[in-house]
Design a protein around this motif. Structure first.
Motif, mmCIF file in Angstrom:
data_model
loop_
_atom_site.group_PDB
_atom_site.id
_atom_site.type_symbol
_atom_site.label_atom_id
_atom_site.label_comp_id
_atom_site.label_asym_id
_atom_site.label_seq_id
_atom_site.Cartn_x
_atom_site.Cartn_y
_atom_site.Cartn_z
ATOM 1 N N ASP A 56 0.793 -1.218 0.000
ATOM 2 C CA ASP A 56 0.000 0.000 0.000
ATOM 3 C C ASP A 56 0.834 1.282 0.000
ATOM 4 N N TYR A 57 2.154 1.143 0.085
ATOM 5 C CA TYR A 57 3.011 2.322 0.196
ATOM 6 C C TYR A 57 4.159 2.235 -0.799
ATOM 7 N N VAL A 59 7.659 3.511 -1.672
ATOM 8 C CA VAL A 59 8.759 4.100 -0.917
ATOM 9 C C VAL A 59 9.623 4.981 -1.817
ATOM 10 N N TYR A 80 6.333 -1.032 0.131
ATOM 11 C CA TYR A 80 6.236 -1.549 1.491
ATOM 12 C C TYR A 80 4.768 -1.775 1.818
ATOM 13 N N SER A 81 4.496 -2.816 2.582
ATOM 14 C CA SER A 81 3.153 -3.065 3.090
ATOM 15 C C SER A 81 3.134 -2.685 4.563
ATOM 16 N N ILE A 82 2.375 -1.672 4.881
ATOM 17 C CA ILE A 82 2.303 -1.213 6.268
ATOM 18 C C ILE A 82 1.648 -2.282 7.143
ATOM 19 N N ARG A 83 0.582 -2.892 6.652
ATOM 20 C CA ARG A 83 -0.121 -3.899 7.450
ATOM 21 C C ARG A 83 0.650 -5.214 7.561
ATOM 22 N N ARG A 85 3.958 -5.577 6.906
ATOM 23 C CA ARG A 85 5.343 -5.300 7.297
ATOM 24 C C ARG A 85 6.368 -6.064 6.457
ATOM 25 N N ARG A 87 8.522 -5.851 2.457
ATOM 26 C CA ARG A 87 8.920 -4.939 1.382
ATOM 27 C C ARG A 87 9.347 -5.750 0.165
#
Length: 170
Positions: A56-57, A59, A80-83, A85, A87
């Motif tokens: 969802d992010y 970088v 990166y996936s925030i949920r 965690r 990459r």
């Protein structure tokens, strides 16, 4: 890396896009997957939309110049996936004669300025980018791309474009 030893995320990409998968390299816990330019946008959509991946992010977007290689330019996206965690680094290579890849701005809005920077500094075009224009160099600067390895260290047209640098400091 054998087919059986592929990282699970690389395996997911290879299974979904066998024709677009080039290679996967895992080093010190970081996964880098290289795909063909034709598959880039579809793989990026999978990374974003697949709930198991959930990237969802965005970088960073960067590029590398390999002047001796047939596919001279490498475009590198880091997600990166925030949920979840985790990459991943997604790469693709293009020739100097066909220096175009699909923009990922429709998937990650944050790609906008980063793709513009790669365009401005390296000359790689992003197909379907909403506003592909210079972001760091002056609009009238047309003497090449400063991050290419064949760009002169003193620049092209340096004195004309940046006359203020030749004035004595007070």
């Amino acid at each position: 890396m054998t087919a059986d030893s592929l990282h699970p995320m690389a395996r997911r990409i290879k299974d979904a896009f066998p024709e677009g998968f080039v290679k996967a390299v895992e080093w010190r816990g970081d996964l880098a997957v290289t795909v063909t330019p034709d598959a880039l946008h579809r793989v990026a959509r999978l990374l974003h939309d697949d709930p198991a991946l959930d990237f969802d992010y965005i970088v960073h977007v960067s590029s590398v110049d390999w002047p001796e290689d047939e596919e001279r330019f490498e475009v590198v996206y880091e997600f990166y996936s925030i949920r979840k965690r985790h990459r991943i680094r997604l790469k693709t290579r293009v020739r100097e004669s066909d220096c175009v890849v699909d923009s990922l701005c429709d998937i990650w809005k944050g790609a906008d300025f980063m793709e513009r920077e790669v365009f401005d500094m390296m000359g790689i075009r992003f197909r379907n980018h909403p506003d592909l224009r210079r972001i760091l160099m002056p609009d009238e600067y047309t003497e090449g791309y400063p991050l290419r390895k064949d760009f002169p260290l003193r620049g092209k047209g340096w004195r004309d474009t940046f006359d203020f640098l030749n004035e004595p400091m007070s």
